[in-house]
Each structure stands twice: as C-alpha cells, then as structure tokens.
Design an enzyme around this catalytic site. Structure first.
Site, PDB file in Angstrom:
ATOM      1  N   ARG A 234      69.578  72.703  53.587  1.00  0.00           N
ATOM      2  CA  ARG A 234      68.368  73.604  53.868  1.00  0.00           C
ATOM      3  C   ARG A 234      68.772  74.614  55.115  1.00  0.00           C
ATOM      4  NH1 ARG A 234      66.667  72.177  49.984  1.00  0.00           N
ATOM      5  NH2 ARG A 234      64.707  70.925  49.250  1.00  0.00           N
ATOM      6  N   GLU A 263      64.435  82.057  54.198  1.00  0.00           N
ATOM      7  CA  GLU A 263      64.672  82.319  52.869  1.00  0.00           C
ATOM      8  C   GLU A 263      63.312  82.518  51.926  1.00  0.00           C
ATOM      9  OE1 GLU A 263      67.193  78.897  51.490  1.00  0.00           O
ATOM     10  OE2 GLU A 263      65.397  78.397  50.066  1.00  0.00           O
ATOM     11  N   HIS A 295      69.804  79.834  46.782  1.00  0.00           N
ATOM     12  CA  HIS A 295      69.443  78.550  46.629  1.00  0.00           C
ATOM     13  C   HIS A 295      69.561  78.287  44.861  1.00  0.00           C
ATOM     14  CE1 HIS A 295      66.458  75.334  48.485  1.00  0.00           C
ATOM     15  NE2 HIS A 295      67.245  75.042  47.449  1.00  0.00           N
TER      16      HIS A 295
HETATM   17  P1  NAI Z   1      70.015  61.859  50.119  1.00  0.00           P
HETATM   18  O1  NAI Z   1      68.494  61.366  50.704  1.00  0.00           O
HETATM   19  O2  NAI Z   1      70.633  60.781  49.023  1.00  0.00           O
HETATM   20  O3  NAI Z   1      71.037  61.869  51.322  1.00  0.00           O
HETATM   21  C1  NAI Z   1      70.766  62.307  52.636  1.00  0.00           C
HETATM   22  C2  NAI Z   1      71.774  61.724  53.650  1.00  0.00           C
HETATM   23  O4  NAI Z   1      71.591  62.393  54.847  1.00  0.00           O
HETATM   24  C3  NAI Z   1      71.235  60.089  53.811  1.00  0.00           C
HETATM   25  O5  NAI Z   1      72.390  59.350  53.745  1.00  0.00           O
HETATM   26  C4  NAI Z   1      70.662  60.098  55.235  1.00  0.00           C
HETATM   27  O6  NAI Z   1      71.137  58.824  55.880  1.00  0.00           O
HETATM   28  C5  NAI Z   1      71.582  61.183  55.720  1.00  0.00           C
HETATM   29  N1  NAI Z   1      71.309  61.799  56.935  1.00  0.00           N
HETATM   30  C6  NAI Z   1      70.023  61.597  57.421  1.00  0.00           C
HETATM   31  N2  NAI Z   1      69.964  62.369  58.727  1.00  0.00           N
HETATM   32  C7  NAI Z   1      70.854  62.567  59.026  1.00  0.00           C
HETATM   33  C8  NAI Z   1      71.713  63.135  60.364  1.00  0.00           C
HETATM   34  N3  NAI Z   1      71.064  63.479  61.365  1.00  0.00           N
HETATM   35  N4  NAI Z   1      73.016  63.384  60.263  1.00  0.00           N
HETATM   36  C9  NAI Z   1      73.900  62.870  59.287  1.00  0.00           C
HETATM   37  N5  NAI Z   1      73.254  62.452  57.866  1.00  0.00           N
HETATM   38  C10 NAI Z   1      71.956  62.028  58.129  1.00  0.00           C
HETATM   39  O7  NAI Z   1      69.581  63.303  49.803  1.00  0.00           O
HETATM   40  P2  NAI Z   1      70.650  64.179  48.669  1.00  0.00           P
HETATM   41  O8  NAI Z   1      69.833  63.954  47.549  1.00  0.00           O
HETATM   42  O9  NAI Z   1      72.015  63.696  49.059  1.00  0.00           O
HETATM   43  O10 NAI Z   1      70.270  65.708  49.206  1.00  0.00           O
HETATM   44  C11 NAI Z   1      70.743  66.243  50.448  1.00  0.00           C
HETATM   45  C12 NAI Z   1      70.036  67.377  50.850  1.00  0.00           C
HETATM   46  O11 NAI Z   1      70.594  68.297  49.988  1.00  0.00           O
HETATM   47  C13 NAI Z   1      68.367  67.466  50.441  1.00  0.00           C
HETATM   48  O12 NAI Z   1      67.664  66.781  51.705  1.00  0.00           O
HETATM   49  C14 NAI Z   1      68.032  68.921  50.317  1.00  0.00           C
HETATM   50  O13 NAI Z   1      67.741  69.622  51.296  1.00  0.00           O
HETATM   51  C15 NAI Z   1      69.369  69.323  49.791  1.00  0.00           C
HETATM   52  N6  NAI Z   1      69.129  69.939  48.302  1.00  0.00           N
HETATM   53  C16 NAI Z   1      69.635  71.053  48.141  1.00  0.00           C
HETATM   54  C17 NAI Z   1      69.693  71.659  46.820  1.00  0.00           C
HETATM   55  C18 NAI Z   1      69.948  73.098  46.453  1.00  0.00           C
HETATM   56  O14 NAI Z   1      69.672  73.559  45.631  1.00  0.00           O
HETATM   57  N7  NAI Z   1      70.773  74.000  47.532  1.00  0.00           N
HETATM   58  C19 NAI Z   1      69.039  70.776  45.600  1.00  0.00           C
HETATM   59  C20 NAI Z   1      68.692  69.505  46.021  1.00  0.00           C
HETATM   60  C21 NAI Z   1      68.896  69.101  47.434  1.00  0.00           C
END
Ligand code: NAI
Length: 336
Positions: A234, A263, A295
C-alpha cells in the site's frame, strides 16, 4: 442480491459476469468510484461492491445506512479504505477476498526487482530505436545479495521463497514467524536489523496506523547505501517526500512501486492527455532508478478469476446468511 458495483473496468465486468452463473445476482456496473458524491447511486440496492481506491469513509457509510445497504463487498484483500468501526456501528457487513493468488503479487515484486537491477525497461526502449549499445546498462546479480522481507504473510512467504531460489540470503521481519520459512533457511530479525542489512527490501505488510510511513526519513537513513526498495503493498507505507530526498542523496539506490500514497487520483485512469497535477509522482518519474506500475501486481487471469468467484460466493453467502467468517472483516480483526 441486487448489487451496485463501483469503480468498474471492462475486466471487472467480464470476470464478475462469468462467475455470476445464470445471473444469480443482479449486478449493476458503475464506472464511478464510491465516495460521498456518488453514494446515492446505491439507492434500491442490497449491497455495494468496491475496490482498493473507493473511499468508504464514515460519511459514505452513514449514507449507505440511510439507503439500507446491508453489505460492503470488497474485490480485494486490503480493507484500509473502509471505516470498519462505522460499518459495524451501522450494522453493515464488510466482506473481502482474503486470498487470491499470492503468487501474482509476489511475482510482480520480483518483476520490479529484475527490471531495475538489469535495466530491461531501458534496453527495450533503446533496441526499439535502433540503439544496440549496452553502455550504462550494467546490472547486478541477485545471487549472494540479502533480500529483506517485511511481512511474511501469504504474499511475503511466496516472495521470500522466490528470492531464496535466486540464491539470495533472505531475512525477514514479522510479529508472527512462519516456521516453514525458518526451515527453508530464512532468518527473522528485528525490523531495524532487516532495514540496515538488506540490499533489497520488499514490503508485504498491510497498511495500519502502525505501518503508516513505516519507511520514513529515519528508516531510510538506516538503509545500506544504494539499497533497493520495493512496495507492492500500500502506498502509505512509504513517506514519498522522504523517499524522494533519499533518492536525491543516493542512499536509496532503486525504488520500485506498484502503489503510491496519492494513487486514488491517478491509478486506473488514462491521464495521458491531461496535465498531471501531482508533483510528487511527476518527480518520482524523472529518476532513472525509479519504476512505477499502477497497482497491477494482482492483475493476472488467475487472480481476477479467484477475486470474481469469491466475490460472488460472498454475495451468495450473505443472501443465505452463512457468511464465511474468514472473509468477514470486523472490529476484532483490526484490533488484533
Ligand atoms: P497477509 O495478511 O497474509 O500477510 C500480512 C503479514 O504482514 C502478516 O504476516 C502480518 O503479521 C504482517 N504484519 C502486520 N503488521 C506488520 C508490521 N508492522 N511489520 C511487519 N509485518 C507486519 O496479507 P497478504 O495477502 O500477504 O497481503 C499483504 C499486503 O499486500 C496486503 O495488505 C495488501 O495491502 C497488499 N496487496 C497488494 C496488491 C497489489 O495488487 N499491489 C494485491 C493484494 C494485496
């Protein structure tokens, strides 16, 4: 269910219509995003379906509540653009697509890295203009470099494994350590250590009050001289002003972003004939070592099919009052 689908692009309609077999739900498509000025479009619908840059503020939610909207159905995983507390207070359910091809996003992060480190974007333009010189296209190899992963959830885990495959030393920070990654030789370190040690840092954590501007003047100053920073999560994880200053100093050696702080006003729109008023993105695009995509990390055939299928399933579950709790966002999720 009768659903007002906001921020519709041709591909949303194509994949949602395909998933909505036999026209089970009545989907009405609006190109406009959902915001205070457009919320009235949701009159006489049961639910709204939205994407990453729809702004579902308290004001929008109060309007939706007056229109008796029962649910906000997100076509994405992140829900930082929805005021969850207001939705709960107004008895509006929020559903999302928690997982859809983490490979799509992880592979795009790697695509940004490989473009920046081997300068293939420049080579492509040169060769098309008949310039076959390779002067100043010197790259660097990933093997032996240290890759730092911030957030090892679904996407970060795939990303870490790919980087391991390139022969990188992979280090990571997350409050929750993934045993499979530890067994695969990935080392968890405190955040500051990861930032100080990595040659390449990739952000895979969600946007929360805690991670807002995680990469700021202070954290940038800790990075290795010439380090690469990749953000496919993000935009607000990075303080853009601080990143620009660090690029000017040369500390930030490469920046690859698929997401950007402001964005909403730019991405998913064709602005090629319009003067861009956002000076920060314009400045970023002048750097030879910055790569911006709009994105599109999630944008694969697999991911679009999965998003559409889960979205339609969420609508069916809502109708049948049998919501999959893993897809529902509620206050206790965000307070974790
Ligand atoms: P997820 O929920 O599986 O993993 C997120 C991880 O971040 C978790 O392990 C959590 O413990 C960790 N986390 C939370 N706060 C943190 C911190 N302060 N420092 C370090 N780690 C922390 O989510 P997933 O599916 O891996 O997605 C991650 C991010 O990717 C989403 O939140 C979304 O913002 C982004 N995303 C971007 C897309 C794109 O097209 N550019 C598409 C899909 C997701």
């Amino acid at each position: 269910m009768k659903v007002a689908v906001f921020s519709t692009k041709s591909y949303d309609k194509e994949y949602l219509d395909k998933a909505n077999e036999n026209g089970k739900h009545e989907l009405v498509y609006f190109e406009s995003s959902l915001k205070p000025k457009t919320a009235r479009l949701a009159e006489n619908y049961d639910a709204v379906c939205v994407f990453v840059n729809d702004s579902i503020t308290k004001e929008v939610i109060e309007q939706l509540s007056l229109l008796k909207i029962k649910a906000i159905v997100l076509r994405c995983a992140g829900f930082n653009n929805v005021d969850i507390e207001s939705a709960c207070n107004n008895n509006i359910k929020v559903l999302r697509v928690p997982a859809y091809s983490p490979n799509a996003v992880a592979e795009h992060a790697v695509a940004l890295i490989l473009t920046l480190n081997r300068k293939t974007h420049k080579a492509y333009n040169r060769v098309r203009e008949g310039n076959f010189s390779i002067e100043r296209l010197t790259g660097f190899e990933l093997s032996g470099k240290t890759a730092g992963v911030i957030g090892t959830g679904k996407i970060g885990t795939v990303f870490a494994s790919i980087m391991k495959g390139f022969g990188c030393n992979v280090i990571a920070f997350d409050a929750f350590q993934n045993k499979t990654l530890i067994d695969a030789g990935i080392t968890y370190l405190p955040l500051e250590e990861v930032i100080k040690t990595a040659d390449i840092i990739s952000l895979h954590c969600p946007l929360t009050p805690e991670t807002n501007h995680l990469i700021n003047k202070n954290t940038l100053s800790l990075m290795k001289m010439g380090a690469m920073l990749i953000n496919t999560s993000r935009g607000k994880l990075i303080d853009t002003d601080a990143a620009i200053e660090s690029l000017k100093e040369g500390r930030l050696g490469y920046l690859g972003i698929d997401v950007y702080e402001q964005e909403e006003k730019l991405f998913f729109k064709d602005l090629s004939e319009i003067v861009i008023l956002d000076d920060k993105i314009s400045r970023l695009m002048t750097f030879p070592n910055v790569l911006v995509t709009a994105h599109q990390a999630y944008f694969t055939d697999n991911a679009l099919s999965q998003i559409a299928q889960t979205t339609i399933q969420n609508l069916t579950d809502l109708e049948n009052n049998s919501i999959n709790s893993q897809n529902q966002v509620c206050i206790n999720v965000i307070k974790q």
